[in-house]
Design a protein around this motif. Structure first.
Motif, short mmCIF file in Angstrom:
data_model
loop_
_atom_site.label_atom_id
_atom_site.label_comp_id
_atom_site.label_asym_id
_atom_site.label_seq_id
_atom_site.Cartn_x
_atom_site.Cartn_y
_atom_site.Cartn_z
N TRP A 28 -7.68 -16.15 -3.65
CA TRP A 28 -6.55 -16.12 -2.39
C TRP A 28 -7.12 -15.51 -1.07
CZ3 TRP A 28 -1.73 -14.10 -5.63
CH2 TRP A 28 -1.41 -15.21 -6.49
N ILE A 29 -8.21 -14.83 -1.22
CA ILE A 29 -8.69 -14.09 -0.02
C ILE A 29 -9.93 -14.78 0.44
CG2 ILE A 29 -9.53 -11.73 1.09
CD1 ILE A 29 -7.95 -10.66 -1.28
N SER A 33 -13.62 -14.43 -1.93
CA SER A 33 -13.81 -15.38 -3.01
C SER A 33 -15.05 -15.88 -3.23
CB SER A 33 -12.91 -16.60 -2.75
OG SER A 33 -13.61 -17.41 -1.64
#
Length: 197
Positions: A28-29, A33
């Protein structure tokens, strides 16, 4: 000896569940990632998490619950192994009880997540005093949950047209009722199963 084996297996599954959870969070980052640690976790966790991807009933619009299902299964499996470690004798009733609790845990997790989404959407509507407010995130949420919300509401309003706010309230109450009644049913069934040798 079997108790020790079950305890070790429970610990291994719990650690793996934490690694999968970290892998999901890191995806999600964007800046993290593709980090070395994230790629390492991907090699270990993605083969398991990919088993659940693409299951249609786990996708509600743009929301994909496949990772949640994978984590739920790992969590309940760790609990089952801990339960087996604490039992001197493992009966058929105990195994059936554990399987039922696994299935109900998965259902409860998904329904609880839906309730949270619906409550957040309802709060936004109340803050905006029912006025429609458009944003990419809200539009995506509405597109994903509207069919489900209206289908649930139709069940209780017998075809009468209701506002989106009313449909959200009906859906939230219905989903909470499903969790409460389902939990009572699972508790009673587990009580029956515990008597099976």
């Amino acid at each position: 000896m079997p108790r020790t084996i079950f305890s070790i297996l429970s610990l291994v599954v719990s650690v793996y569940a934490i690694m999968c959870f970290l892998r999901i969070l890191l995806t999600w980052i964007p800046s993290l990632s593709y980090s070395k640690f994230s790629r390492f976790l991907g090699k270990i966790c993605d083969p398991y998490l990919n088993i659940f991807r693409g299951i249609r009933w786990l996708q509600l619009g743009s929301f994909d619950f496949s990772a949640a299902l994978g984590l739920c299964i790992l969590g309940v499996l760790a609990s089952m192994l801990t339960g087996f470690a604490g039992k001197s004798v493992i009966t058929i009733g105990f195994v059936l009880q554990m399987i039922l609790q696994l299935a109900w845990s998965i259902v409860t997790s998904i329904v609880t997540f839906l309730i949270i989404i619906l409550v957040v959407r309802l709060i936004v509507l109340f803050v905006r005093k029912g006025q429609y407010y458009s944003s990419p995130i809200l539009d995506q949420i509405d597109a994903s949950i509207s069919p489900l919300v209206y289908n649930i509401a139709r069940t209780f309003t017998v075809g009468k047209k209701v506002s989106y706010t009313t449909a959200l309230i009906i859906a939230i109450i219905a989903l909470i009722a499903i969790i409460v009644l389902g939990s009572i049913a699972v508790y009673l069934i587990c009580g029956i199963l515990s008597g099976i040798a």
